[in-house]
Design a protein around this motif. Structure first.
Motif, PDB file in Angstrom:
ATOM      1  N   UNK A  87      -7.380  -4.966 -10.659  1.00  0.00           N
ATOM      2  CA  UNK A  87      -7.126  -3.661 -10.051  1.00  0.00           C
ATOM      3  C   UNK A  87      -8.049  -3.446  -8.852  1.00  0.00           C
ATOM      4  N   UNK A  88      -9.322  -3.819  -8.978  1.00  0.00           N
ATOM      5  CA  UNK A  88     -10.266  -3.665  -7.871  1.00  0.00           C
ATOM      6  C   UNK A  88      -9.864  -4.522  -6.664  1.00  0.00           C
ATOM      7  N   UNK A  89      -9.276  -5.672  -6.926  1.00  0.00           N
ATOM      8  CA  UNK A  89      -8.796  -6.519  -5.836  1.00  0.00           C
ATOM      9  C   UNK A  89      -7.712  -5.785  -5.031  1.00  0.00           C
ATOM     10  N   UNK A  90      -6.820  -5.077  -5.721  1.00  0.00           N
ATOM     11  CA  UNK A  90      -5.775  -4.303  -5.036  1.00  0.00           C
ATOM     12  C   UNK A  90      -6.400  -3.152  -4.254  1.00  0.00           C
ATOM     13  N   UNK A  91      -7.347  -2.452  -4.875  1.00  0.00           N
ATOM     14  CA  UNK A  91      -7.969  -1.304  -4.206  1.00  0.00           C
ATOM     15  C   UNK A  91      -8.767  -1.746  -2.987  1.00  0.00           C
ATOM     16  N   UNK A  92      -9.379  -2.921  -3.057  1.00  0.00           N
ATOM     17  CA  UNK A  92     -10.124  -3.432  -1.904  1.00  0.00           C
ATOM     18  C   UNK A  92      -9.219  -3.740  -0.718  1.00  0.00           C
ATOM     19  N   UNK A  93      -7.910  -3.876  -0.983  1.00  0.00           N
ATOM     20  CA  UNK A  93      -6.981  -4.176   0.118  1.00  0.00           C
ATOM     21  C   UNK A  93      -6.571  -2.918   0.890  1.00  0.00           C
ATOM     22  N   UNK A  94      -6.987  -1.727   0.398  1.00  0.00           N
ATOM     23  CA  UNK A  94      -6.628  -0.479   1.071  1.00  0.00           C
ATOM     24  C   UNK A  94      -7.532  -0.264   2.283  1.00  0.00           C
ATOM     25  N   UNK A  95      -6.929   0.057   3.409  1.00  0.00           N
ATOM     26  CA  UNK A  95      -7.701   0.389   4.614  1.00  0.00           C
ATOM     27  C   UNK A  95      -7.519   1.884   4.868  1.00  0.00           C
ATOM     28  N   UNK A  96      -8.444   2.678   4.340  1.00  0.00           N
ATOM     29  CA  UNK A  96      -8.323   4.127   4.465  1.00  0.00           C
ATOM     30  C   UNK A  96      -8.409   4.592   5.918  1.00  0.00           C
ATOM     31  N   UNK A  97      -8.968   3.738   6.791  1.00  0.00           N
ATOM     32  CA  UNK A  97      -9.066   4.125   8.191  1.00  0.00           C
ATOM     33  C   UNK A  97      -7.710   4.013   8.905  1.00  0.00           C
ATOM     34  N   UNK A  98      -6.743   3.312   8.276  1.00  0.00           N
ATOM     35  CA  UNK A  98      -5.398   3.195   8.845  1.00  0.00           C
ATOM     36  C   UNK A  98      -4.525   4.330   8.327  1.00  0.00           C
ATOM     37  N   UNK A  99      -3.887   5.034   9.236  1.00  0.00           N
ATOM     38  CA  UNK A  99      -3.067   6.173   8.834  1.00  0.00           C
ATOM     39  C   UNK A  99      -1.947   5.754   7.897  1.00  0.00           C
ATOM     40  N   UNK A 100      -1.352   4.595   8.134  1.00  0.00           N
ATOM     41  CA  UNK A 100      -0.242   4.143   7.285  1.00  0.00           C
ATOM     42  C   UNK A 100      -0.695   3.924   5.850  1.00  0.00           C
ATOM     43  N   UNK A 101      -1.900   3.362   5.668  1.00  0.00           N
ATOM     44  CA  UNK A 101      -2.422   3.137   4.315  1.00  0.00           C
ATOM     45  C   UNK A 101      -2.769   4.458   3.634  1.00  0.00           C
ATOM     46  N   UNK A 102      -3.429   5.344   4.381  1.00  0.00           N
ATOM     47  CA  UNK A 102      -3.807   6.631   3.797  1.00  0.00           C
ATOM     48  C   UNK A 102      -2.568   7.433   3.408  1.00  0.00           C
ATOM     49  N   UNK A 103      -1.559   7.442   4.259  1.00  0.00           N
ATOM     50  CA  UNK A 103      -0.316   8.163   3.971  1.00  0.00           C
ATOM     51  C   UNK A 103       0.392   7.549   2.773  1.00  0.00           C
ATOM     52  N   UNK A 104       0.413   6.226   2.696  1.00  0.00           N
ATOM     53  CA  UNK A 104       1.050   5.536   1.567  1.00  0.00           C
ATOM     54  C   UNK A 104       0.369   5.899   0.249  1.00  0.00           C
ATOM     55  N   UNK A 105      -0.961   5.878   0.249  1.00  0.00           N
ATOM     56  CA  UNK A 105      -1.705   6.189  -0.974  1.00  0.00           C
ATOM     57  C   UNK A 105      -1.488   7.646  -1.373  1.00  0.00           C
ATOM     58  N   UNK A 106      -1.418   8.556  -0.402  1.00  0.00           N
ATOM     59  CA  UNK A 106      -1.202   9.969  -0.734  1.00  0.00           C
ATOM     60  C   UNK A 106       0.168  10.177  -1.378  1.00  0.00           C
ATOM     61  N   UNK A 107       1.200   9.491  -0.859  1.00  0.00           N
ATOM     62  CA  UNK A 107       2.537   9.595  -1.453  1.00  0.00           C
ATOM     63  C   UNK A 107       2.565   8.966  -2.846  1.00  0.00           C
ATOM     64  N   UNK A 108       1.932   7.804  -2.974  1.00  0.00           N
ATOM     65  CA  UNK A 108       1.849   7.146  -4.281  1.00  0.00           C
ATOM     66  C   UNK A 108       1.148   8.048  -5.291  1.00  0.00           C
ATOM     67  N   UNK A 109       0.064   8.681  -4.857  1.00  0.00           N
ATOM     68  CA  UNK A 109      -0.719   9.520  -5.757  1.00  0.00           C
ATOM     69  C   UNK A 109       0.092  10.728  -6.232  1.00  0.00           C
ATOM     70  N   UNK A 110       0.863  11.340  -5.326  1.00  0.00           N
ATOM     71  CA  UNK A 110       1.727  12.448  -5.714  1.00  0.00           C
ATOM     72  C   UNK A 110       2.737  12.001  -6.774  1.00  0.00           C
ATOM     73  N   UNK A 111       3.339  10.835  -6.555  1.00  0.00           N
ATOM     74  CA  UNK A 111       4.307  10.310  -7.520  1.00  0.00           C
ATOM     75  C   UNK A 111       3.640   9.993  -8.855  1.00  0.00           C
ATOM     76  N   UNK A 112       2.398   9.515  -8.797  1.00  0.00           N
ATOM     77  CA  UNK A 112       1.661   9.196 -10.019  1.00  0.00           C
ATOM     78  C   UNK A 112       1.379  10.464 -10.823  1.00  0.00           C
ATOM     79  N   UNK A 113       0.969  11.536 -10.157  1.00  0.00           N
ATOM     80  CA  UNK A 113       0.738  12.803 -10.846  1.00  0.00           C
ATOM     81  C   UNK A 113       2.037  13.339 -11.445  1.00  0.00           C
ATOM     82  N   UNK A 114       3.129  13.169 -10.702  1.00  0.00           N
ATOM     83  CA  UNK A 114       4.434  13.592 -11.203  1.00  0.00           C
ATOM     84  C   UNK A 114       4.801  12.821 -12.469  1.00  0.00           C
TER      85      UNK A 114
END
Length: 571
Positions: free
Chosen positions: A150-177
């Protein structure tokens, strides 16, 4: 300096797929297989990874400005020390689990100093003891190999990239749902998005205003308010204000605080003013401290509070929903545009005693401009309690624009789609179900502004017809003309279409009529003749549950008083 219009944001579908793969990895772990467990586990890992990126940004900014900055997560608590690709290569799977349990979590729970340090400590320390030295039961993988994957996947996230941050925010909303959908007890974290969006649209928070949720949970209201306001921030100063001085919230439970904080930062709000505490512990007697322009909330209901909490309020009651209502009344600014939208259980509308006293105070201090009765099953599958939304605002501007409307409240009964008896897990409430309500709100808003004739009828003019088989005047007109007789005049050179409906869902109640019923705010539709107003068994049982809860609350209160008297006699 004016900012460019926000571009359409893109997603990283590979990252989105990898995040769901991380969920699958955690789901098959022996310790975190349940949806609540793996959601929280993933949330706190994402939180620490984001904080690592944010602190590195702050260090670089401090160096650029030749200012000191000391990271909160430093030394062996830093991400690079224990979770970076290099660290994962150096440490075996069993050693990783031992470090997380033995050093990382206790270290996070005992952080002190800055507000950020205290926020992190509040998320990881034990809420039941209030002792920072006690680590709460944070879910951790049983298998270090699963955690490494799991940490290997999280390390692949580039929060400084808008596309990655937007993707994670959408994923997180779906996860809460998903968490709310699969676990009935998770209802406290979730208000349907359609309900949230509608409430935010009606409140329409503006740049420069403060937005407050006294029970922010997963921060759905605050996130939606941010998304609503963001396009209107045109300058750097306005963007800074939006991110750092706009959003405020309090949350009692550590898990909710974690989920909500993560939801905010993933949507780009790096510095929300979120506090982990019991909202109701703040005294509302006398000065109530900081006040806010807009309150958006779905506070917890069904719980009870002890005498030490009740002493903080002018009207003593053990029902949490009534204490929160008093808290909100006190927390709104004394400015003309201060306003609130609040989800309440139906029992709040009809209960008497202390409830009536608070409702009377609300109606006298504010203009209760709308009461929306939500259909059965709106919060399915987590709760069958029937609910309503209260919309209120300081009356100052209304007294100038349309003083006759000061004592009028618009009631609206949101209809179920044809063929449905209630919303459910398979048939959920959606944005389209609010289409008529949005149109009628615009009509009502124009009336309140003094730019339109009164669009709805007084309930008192219809109720005499409910006891007979005769149709009401409006129903007679409908059957004769296939439309209602309520025509809207030309306003500002714009024609509003008539409101078409066989079962008319909007009406007006006056302050005097509400007061004559003991401040009963129940949404009893006066357009329906007696035969049509017979409610479904579901609605009736939901009300019986509310009545039984009210009785239980009264018995608890009586028992507490008798117990106190007995102790005094024994002494």
């Amino acid at each position: 300096m004016v900012m460019d219009t926000l571009p359409k944001r893109s997603t990283n579908e590979t990252l989105r797929s990898n995040m769901w793969r991380a969920c699958d990895i955690l789901r098959r772990d022996n310790n975190v297989g349940g949806v609540m467990q793996y959601t929280e586990h993933l949330a706190w890992l994402l939180f620490l990874r984001f904080m690592d990126m944010e602190e590195k940004r702050r260090v670089d900014l401090a160096l650029l400005n030749e200012m000191p900055y000391h990271p909160v997560l430093h030394g062996d608590l830093s991400w690079d020390f224990w979770a970076s690709p290099e660290a994962l290569e150096r440490r075996s799977a069993p050693e990783l689990i031992q470090f997380v349990r033995g050093r990382l979590l206790p270290g996070l729970a005992t952080l002190t100093g800055s507000s950020l340090a205290r926020t992190i400590a509040g998320i990881f320390s034990d809420e039941s003891t209030g002792d920072q030295n006690v680590v709460r039961a944070v879910p951790v993988c049983a298998s270090g190999y699963n955690l490494k994957d799991v940490l290997e996947i999280i390390n692949s996230i580039h929060f400084e990239l808008d596309s990655d941050l937007f993707t994670i925010s959408l994923f997180y909303e779906d996860l809460l749902e998903r968490m709310s959908s699969e676990n009935r007890t998770a209802g406290e974290f979730h208000t349907p998005r359609a309900v949230i969006r509608f409430m935010v649209e009606l409140m329409a928070p503006q740049i420069g205003e403060t937005v407050y949720d006294p029970a922010y949970g997963s921060a759905g209201f605050l996130v939606q308010a941010f998304l609503f306001m963001q396009p209107f921030a045109r300058t750097i100063e306005e963007h800074t204000s939006l991110h750092e001085q706009t959003f405020f919230g309090i949350e009692k439970k550590a898990l909710s605080a974690l989920l909500g904080t993560m939801n905010m930062v993933l949507h780009g709000v790096n510095a929300p003013k979120l506090l982990r505490a019991n909202t109701l512990e703040e005294s509302m007697q006398g000065d109530s401290g900081q006040r806010y322009d807009v309150v958006l909330t779905n506070p917890p209901f069904g719980g009870t509070e002890g005498a030490h909490i009740q002493q903080n309020f002018a009207v003593k009651a053990n029902a949490t929903e009534l204490l929160f209502l008093q808290h909100i009344i006190k927390k709104l600014k004394r400015t003309p545009n201060a306003r609130a939208a609040i989800v309440v259980p139906e029992g709040t509308l009809f209960r008497s005693g202390a409830f009536a006293e608070v409702k009377q105070d609300l109606l006298q201090q504010f203009h209760l401009f709308a009461v929306f009765s939500l259909p059965p099953g709106t919060f399915a599958p987590y709760s069958d309690v029937k609910t309503a939304i209260l919309f209120l605002k300081r009356p100052d501007s209304l007294l100038i624009a349309n003083p006759l409307a000061r004592e009028e409240t618009w009631f609206y009964e949101l209809p179920l789609p044809e063929g449905l008896k209630k919303f459910s897990k398979g048939s959920r409430i959606s944005d389209s179900h609010f289409d008529e309500a949005r149109h009628l709100w615009q009509v009502w808003s124009d009336y309140l502004s003094g730019n339109a004739e009164r669009p709805f009828v007084y309930a008192a003019d219809l109720r005499p017809h409910q006891t007979s088989n005769e149709p009401t005047p409006i129903q007679e007109t409908f059957f004769a003309n296939k439309q209602t007789s309520l025509q809207l005049s030309s306003i500002n050179n714009r024609q509003f279409e008539p409101v078409f409906a066989r079962n008319i869902n909007a009406w007006i109640e006056t302050y005097n009529d509400i007061a004559s019923r003991g401040f009963d705010l129940s949404a009893r539709n006066p357009h329906r003749v007696e035969q049509e107003s017979r409610e479904s068994a579901f609605v009736l049982t939901a009300r019986l549950l509310e009545r039984s809860r009210e009785l239980h609350s009264m018995i608890q209160s009586l028992h507490a008083k008798l117990s106190q008297g007995r102790e005094e006699v024994e002494e």
